[in-house]
Design a protein around this motif. Structure first.
Motif, PDB file in Angstrom:
ATOM      1  N   LEU A  68       0.822  -1.203   0.000  1.00 20.22           N
ATOM      2  CA  LEU A  68       0.000   0.000   0.000  1.00 20.22           C
ATOM      3  C   LEU A  68       0.860   1.258   0.000  1.00 20.22           C
ATOM      4  N   MET A  69       1.929   1.288   0.775  1.00 18.70           N
ATOM      5  CA  MET A  69       2.821   2.454   0.828  1.00 18.70           C
ATOM      6  C   MET A  69       3.540   2.660  -0.508  1.00 18.70           C
ATOM      7  N   ILE A  70       3.913   1.587  -1.163  1.00 15.67           N
ATOM      8  CA  ILE A  70       4.552   1.699  -2.480  1.00 15.67           C
ATOM      9  C   ILE A  70       3.565   2.294  -3.486  1.00 15.67           C
ATOM     10  N   ALA A  71       2.325   1.831  -3.461  1.00 16.00           N
ATOM     11  CA  ALA A  71       1.310   2.371  -4.370  1.00 16.00           C
ATOM     12  C   ALA A  71       1.070   3.853  -4.096  1.00 16.00           C
ATOM     13  N   VAL A  72       1.012   4.262  -2.837  1.00 16.78           N
ATOM     14  CA  VAL A  72       0.811   5.671  -2.482  1.00 16.78           C
ATOM     15  C   VAL A  72       1.999   6.510  -2.950  1.00 16.78           C
ATOM     16  N   ALA A  73       3.209   5.992  -2.792  1.00 12.17           N
ATOM     17  CA  ALA A  73       4.403   6.720  -3.230  1.00 12.17           C
ATOM     18  C   ALA A  73       4.409   6.905  -4.744  1.00 12.17           C
ATOM     19  N   ILE A  74       4.021   5.891  -5.485  1.00 11.46           N
ATOM     20  CA  ILE A  74       3.973   5.989  -6.943  1.00 11.46           C
ATOM     21  C   ILE A  74       2.935   7.025  -7.371  1.00 11.46           C
ATOM     22  N   VAL A  75       1.765   7.014  -6.770  1.00 10.43           N
ATOM     23  CA  VAL A  75       0.732   7.992  -7.091  1.00 10.43           C
ATOM     24  C   VAL A  75       1.219   9.394  -6.746  1.00 10.43           C
ATOM     25  N   GLY A  76       1.914   9.557  -5.636  1.00 11.17           N
ATOM     26  CA  GLY A  76       2.446  10.857  -5.249  1.00 11.17           C
ATOM     27  C   GLY A  76       3.458  11.397  -6.238  1.00 11.17           C
ATOM     28  N   VAL A  77       4.350  10.554  -6.714  1.00 16.45           N
ATOM     29  CA  VAL A  77       5.350  10.981  -7.699  1.00 16.45           C
ATOM     30  C   VAL A  77       4.672  11.364  -9.008  1.00 16.45           C
ATOM     31  N   ALA A 106       1.606  12.440  -9.420  1.00 20.36           N
ATOM     32  CA  ALA A 106       0.869  13.688  -9.214  1.00 20.36           C
ATOM     33  C   ALA A 106       1.818  14.881  -9.181  1.00 20.36           C
ATOM     34  N   ALA A 107       2.992  14.715  -8.574  1.00 24.73           N
ATOM     35  CA  ALA A 107       3.956  15.815  -8.500  1.00 24.73           C
ATOM     36  C   ALA A 107       4.461  16.201  -9.883  1.00 24.73           C
ATOM     37  N   ILE A 108       4.494  15.271 -10.797  1.00 24.78           N
ATOM     38  CA  ILE A 108       4.934  15.548 -12.159  1.00 24.78           C
ATOM     39  C   ILE A 108       3.771  16.080 -13.004  1.00 24.78           C
ATOM     40  N   ALA A 109       2.609  15.497 -12.866  1.00 27.46           N
ATOM     41  CA  ALA A 109       1.484  15.812 -13.740  1.00 27.46           C
ATOM     42  C   ALA A 109       0.819  17.149 -13.407  1.00 27.46           C
ATOM     43  N   TYR A 110       0.689  17.531 -12.159  1.00 27.20           N
ATOM     44  CA  TYR A 110      -0.057  18.730 -11.799  1.00 27.20           C
ATOM     45  C   TYR A 110       0.581  20.012 -12.342  1.00 27.20           C
ATOM     46  N   PRO A 111       1.893  20.219 -12.210  1.00 27.32           N
ATOM     47  CA  PRO A 111       2.474  21.436 -12.818  1.00 27.32           C
ATOM     48  C   PRO A 111       2.308  21.472 -14.338  1.00 27.32           C
ATOM     49  N   ALA A 112       2.407  20.337 -14.985  1.00 26.01           N
ATOM     50  CA  ALA A 112       2.205  20.289 -16.433  1.00 26.01           C
ATOM     51  C   ALA A 112       0.755  20.637 -16.781  1.00 26.01           C
ATOM     52  N   TYR A 113      -0.161  20.177 -15.967  1.00 25.49           N
ATOM     53  CA  TYR A 113      -1.575  20.501 -16.171  1.00 25.49           C
ATOM     54  C   TYR A 113      -1.811  22.004 -16.009  1.00 25.49           C
ATOM     55  N   GLU A 114      -1.263  22.602 -14.951  1.00 26.23           N
ATOM     56  CA  GLU A 114      -1.430  24.034 -14.727  1.00 26.23           C
ATOM     57  C   GLU A 114      -0.846  24.846 -15.887  1.00 26.23           C
ATOM     58  N   ASP A 115       0.300  24.438 -16.392  1.00 25.31           N
ATOM     59  CA  ASP A 115       0.912  25.128 -17.530  1.00 25.31           C
ATOM     60  C   ASP A 115       0.020  25.041 -18.763  1.00 25.31           C
ATOM     61  N   SER A 116      -0.563  23.893 -18.973  1.00 31.69           N
ATOM     62  CA  SER A 116      -1.461  23.706 -20.113  1.00 31.69           C
ATOM     63  C   SER A 116      -2.700  24.588 -19.986  1.00 31.69           C
ATOM     64  N   VAL A 117      -3.235  24.712 -18.791  1.00 34.44           N
ATOM     65  CA  VAL A 117      -4.402  25.568 -18.565  1.00 34.44           C
ATOM     66  C   VAL A 117      -4.037  27.026 -18.827  1.00 34.44           C
ATOM     67  N   ARG A 118      -2.854  27.467 -18.365  1.00 31.57           N
ATOM     68  CA  ARG A 118      -2.422  28.854 -18.610  1.00 31.57           C
ATOM     69  C   ARG A 118      -2.257  29.115 -20.101  1.00 31.57           C
ATOM     70  N   LYS A 119      -1.726  28.150 -20.841  1.00 36.86           N
ATOM     71  CA  LYS A 119      -1.576  28.311 -22.293  1.00 36.86           C
ATOM     72  C   LYS A 119      -2.938  28.433 -22.971  1.00 36.86           C
ATOM     73  N   GLY A 120      -3.906  27.671 -22.508  1.00 37.22           N
ATOM     74  CA  GLY A 120      -5.251  27.745 -23.067  1.00 37.22           C
ATOM     75  C   GLY A 120      -5.893  29.103 -22.819  1.00 37.22           C
ATOM     76  N   ARG A 121      -5.704  29.632 -21.616  1.00 38.16           N
ATOM     77  CA  ARG A 121      -6.247  30.960 -21.303  1.00 38.16           C
ATOM     78  C   ARG A 121      -5.551  32.034 -22.130  1.00 38.16           C
ATOM     79  N   ARG A 122      -4.235  31.886 -22.328  1.00 42.15           N
ATOM     80  CA  ARG A 122      -3.484  32.840 -23.148  1.00 42.15           C
ATOM     81  C   ARG A 122      -3.977  32.790 -24.591  1.00 42.15           C
TER      82      ARG A 122
END
Length: 151
Positions: free
Chosen positions: A25-34, A36-52
């Motif tokens: 369970l801890m390994i699965a949580v760690a993988i999901v955390g990593v 999410a840490a990579i995907a969320y900033p990329a998502y925010e950047d994509s949203v900013r580009k769309g608004r621009r």
């Protein structure tokens, strides 16, 4: 059938239905955390580009409206006053992420300069900053990126 074989079979079946261990369970949580840490900033950047992109489209549309105004009136003077208040923001409905304005005076008869200034969460898009376009179609930005990447 010997008794010890029956007991071993029961133990094997119990292990097969035991579920996850805490380590798994801890390994699965760690993988999901990593991930999410990579995907969320990329998502925010994509949203900013769309608004621009929406702000760029709104600026170009306003520039076209200014040209139509000039064609009918032989002047840019009075154009900005003829633009409805709802059209001076991007997007026009919902939360505004860019404020559109005429940066040269409204009395200027032979030229105009329109700009889209980021507001709210869009100010994090500091690489591009304020987008501008003038009567000649020249595009510029106030940020540190090269204009071609923003426009």
């Amino acid at each position: 059938m010997p008794v010890h074989d029956v007991a071993r079979g029961a133990r094997d079946r119990a292990r097969a239905h035991a579920g996850f261990t805490l380590i798994e369970l801890m390994i699965a949580v760690a993988i999901v955390g990593v991930l999410a840490a990579i995907a969320y900033p990329a998502y925010e950047d994509s949203v900013r580009k769309g608004r621009r992109a929406q702000a760029k489209a709104d600026l170009v549309e306003l520039a076209q409206r200014a040209e139509r105004f000039y064609t009918l009136n032989n002047t840019y003077a009075g154009f900005w006053a003829s633009v409805p208040a709802g059209d001076k923001r991007s997007p026009r409905a919902g939360q505004a992420f860019y404020l559109l304005e005429r940066t040269s005076g409204d009395a200027d008869a032979n030229a105009f300069s329109l700009s889209a200034t980021p507001t709210g969460t869009q100010t994090a898009d500091s690489g591009c900053g304020t987008l501008s376009i003038n009567q000649a179609g020249a595009r510029s930005i106030s940020g540190s990126m090269e204009p071609a990447r923003c426009w």
